[in-house]
Design a protein around this motif. Structure first.
Motif, mmCIF file in Angstrom:
data_model
loop_
_atom_site.group_PDB
_atom_site.id
_atom_site.type_symbol
_atom_site.label_atom_id
_atom_site.label_comp_id
_atom_site.label_asym_id
_atom_site.label_seq_id
_atom_site.Cartn_x
_atom_site.Cartn_y
_atom_site.Cartn_z
ATOM 1 N N ALA A 136 -4.691 11.930 -5.168
ATOM 2 C CA ALA A 136 -5.465 11.017 -4.317
ATOM 3 C C ALA A 136 -5.318 9.575 -4.784
ATOM 4 N N LEU A 137 -5.286 9.387 -6.104
ATOM 5 C CA LEU A 137 -5.148 8.023 -6.631
ATOM 6 C C LEU A 137 -3.791 7.426 -6.276
ATOM 7 N N VAL A 138 -2.732 8.209 -6.465
ATOM 8 C CA VAL A 138 -1.388 7.701 -6.175
ATOM 9 C C VAL A 138 -1.255 7.358 -4.700
ATOM 10 N N LEU A 139 -1.680 8.305 -3.838
ATOM 11 C CA LEU A 139 -1.587 8.051 -2.392
ATOM 12 C C LEU A 139 -2.458 6.857 -1.996
ATOM 13 N N GLY A 140 -3.664 6.803 -2.562
ATOM 14 C CA GLY A 140 -4.546 5.678 -2.235
ATOM 15 C C GLY A 140 -4.006 4.362 -2.736
ATOM 16 N N PHE A 141 -3.400 4.404 -3.937
ATOM 17 C CA PHE A 141 -2.846 3.175 -4.492
ATOM 18 C C PHE A 141 -1.679 2.670 -3.661
ATOM 19 N N VAL A 142 -0.793 3.598 -3.253
ATOM 20 C CA VAL A 142 0.340 3.210 -2.415
ATOM 21 C C VAL A 142 -0.155 2.623 -1.094
ATOM 22 N N ALA A 143 -1.135 3.316 -0.491
ATOM 23 C CA ALA A 143 -1.686 2.812 0.774
ATOM 24 C C ALA A 143 -2.334 1.443 0.573
ATOM 25 N N LEU A 144 -3.054 1.303 -0.554
ATOM 26 C CA LEU A 144 -3.707 0.023 -0.835
ATOM 27 C C LEU A 144 -2.687 -1.098 -0.986
ATOM 28 N N VAL A 145 -1.606 -0.815 -1.723
ATOM 29 C CA VAL A 145 -0.579 -1.840 -1.934
ATOM 30 C C VAL A 145 0.090 -2.216 -0.618
ATOM 31 N N VAL A 146 0.456 -1.202 0.181
ATOM 32 C CA VAL A 146 1.162 -1.475 1.437
ATOM 33 C C VAL A 146 0.262 -2.240 2.397
ATOM 34 N N ILE A 147 -0.936 -1.692 2.619
ATOM 35 C CA ILE A 147 -1.860 -2.350 3.564
ATOM 36 C C ILE A 147 -2.276 -3.720 3.027
ATOM 37 N N ILE A 150 0.552 -6.201 3.528
ATOM 38 C CA ILE A 150 0.674 -6.618 4.938
ATOM 39 C C ILE A 150 -0.444 -7.583 5.309
ATOM 40 N N VAL A 151 -1.674 -7.176 4.985
ATOM 41 C CA VAL A 151 -2.821 -8.027 5.331
ATOM 42 C C VAL A 151 -2.772 -9.320 4.523
ATOM 43 N N GLY A 152 -2.424 -9.208 3.223
ATOM 44 C CA GLY A 152 -2.391 -10.398 2.384
ATOM 45 C C GLY A 152 -1.371 -11.419 2.840
#
Length: 426
Positions: A136-147, A150-152
């Motif tokens: 969950a951490l890895v998937l969440g971290f990847v999603a956090l970085v990607v999103i 993009i947003v940043g």
């Protein structure tokens, strides 16, 4: 931050699972104690054997002994002489093969009448939980970085564009373009940057109003006093019975006042122009040489050598010839009148990216640091004691002419002298 969150989640999960396992083993021991009281030891032995048989991958281990330590039931051979908290699987004699992910067991010892019950629960469940947390951490971290990226990037570009627009408006105002404003699409939003942009526009509008009012007052005063002064001059010329020297001195004073009024009106007219005037292509180098030739006798009289660093075919620009001649004349007269003790005045013309620059350098006394910007103010004199030399409008006129040509004038103190740099849009 993700590592800290994971460590906290791991420790909390381990604590909660350990607490849950302890509660489960305590509950099992209490149930077996009730069975021992109601149905005797043989029933307890049967129940422990049944619990051993339904055990999944030795997630639970049991050992039931009598008071003398003889084994009665369970899948554990004997207990090692160690603390009953957490025991490594390698230190235990388990009857069946343990799962590879089991590294040890949390143990508990309870007394059931004249029987002793040892229970153990493997740490396999904590591995399952930490594995799920890691995924969950890895998937969440990847999603956090990607999103987040993009947003940043999007927010950064929007913010950067808005900050650039605000900076551009302020820079334009600093160059004297008081009509510059932050675009409405940036000042309209009600967020922080929108409020800053709106405040910048309000401030620029107020400054523009104040400057226009000041220019209007200056122009009105100069215009209204010029005519009476001209009449006064005519009357002085007609005076009789007055010494010629006194009358000449009075006429000279009147001429200085009239010259001041004319200069103030000219500067006000230049500052009031909203667009560049209709101009013609000019060879700035040739213009500098012509003005220098005219002023050569003046500079020689005061002991200043006029040095030119101008290319034969100078850079061209579109400009008002009369205004540029006046600008060059003011630069030379500034050194003649104020560079006391100077031995040379160097005029150079340089071509830069989008502008042509005229530089005037002398080896006079220089300008005090606090006066660098003030020398371009109207009627300002660095040394009021030299009030007889100039009227304090020469460099103000230079800046006004430079700005009407899309540039600006800057002063700087150099080692042993003064440098005036005038940029003109090419």
């Amino acid at each position: 931050m993700s590592a800290l969150i994971f460590a906290g989640a791991y420790l909390l999960a381990r604590y909660e699972v350990h607490d849950w396992i302890s509660d489960q083993m305590r509950s099992d021991a209490e149930d077996l104690a009730q069975i021992q009281k109601m149905k005797g030891n043989m029933q307890v032995v049967s129940v422990v054997e049944a619990m051993t048989q339904v055990n999944f991958e030795t997630g639970r281990i049991y050992l039931l002994t009598d008071a003398d330590g003889r084994r009665l039931a369970g899948n554990l051979g004997e207990m090692p002489e160690t603390s009953l908290d957490f025991i490594l699987a390698s230190d235990l004699d388990v009857a069946t093969r343990t799962d590879d992910e089991v590294s040890g067991y949390w143990m508990r010892r309870d007394t059931l009448g004249d029987l002793i019950l040892y229970q153990g629960t493997s740490d396999h469940v904590i591995f399952e939980i930490t594995e799920a947390l890691l995924i969950a951490l890895v998937l969440g971290f990847v999603a956090l970085v990607v999103i987040g990226a993009i947003v940043g990037v999007r927010v950064g570009r929007l913010t950067g564009d808005r900050v650039s627009a605000i900076s551009a408006a302020l820079a334009a105002a600093g160059r004297g373009e008081m009509t510059a404003r932050v675009p409405p699409e940036i000042s309209r939003p009600k967020d922080d940057l929108g409020q800053v942009a709106a405040s910048v526009n309000d401030a620029l509008a107020q400054i523009t109003d104040l400057m226009e009012a000041q220019e209007m007052v200056t122009a009105e005063v100069a215009h209204n006093l010029r005519t009476p002064m001209q009449h006064l001059r005519q009357r002085i010329e007609k005076l009789r019975g007055v010494a010629a020297d006194d009358r000449a001195a009075a006429l000279h004073e009147i001429d200085d006042i009239l010259r001041t009024f004319r200069a103030l009106l000219s500067i006000a007219e230049l500052d009031g122009r909203k667009t560049r005037p209709e101009t013609a292509p000019l060879d700035l180098g040739a213009l500098v040489r012509n003005v220098a030739e005219t002023y050569a006798p003046v500079t020689e009289d005061v002991g200043i050598a006029l040095v030119l660093d101008v290319p034969d075919i100078g850079p061209t620009l579109r400009g008002d010839r009369a205004l540029l001649v006046q600008m060059l004349a003011n630069l030379i007269e500034n050194s003649v009148h104020h560079a006391t003790g100077a031995t040379y005045l160097r005029l150079s013309v340089q071509k830069k990216e989008t502008e042509v620059t005229v530089v005037a350098e002398d080896d006079g006394p220089g300008i005090p640091a606090k006066e660098i910007e003030a020398v371009f103010r109207r009627l300002h004199r660095v040394n009021p004691a030299n009030a007889g030399f100039g009227i304090g409008l020469g460099l103000a006129m230079v800046r006004a002419i430079a700005r009407v040509h899309g540039g600006d004038a800057r002063a700087s103190a150099i080692t042993g002298g003064t440098r005036i740099e005038v940029g003109l849009r090419s």
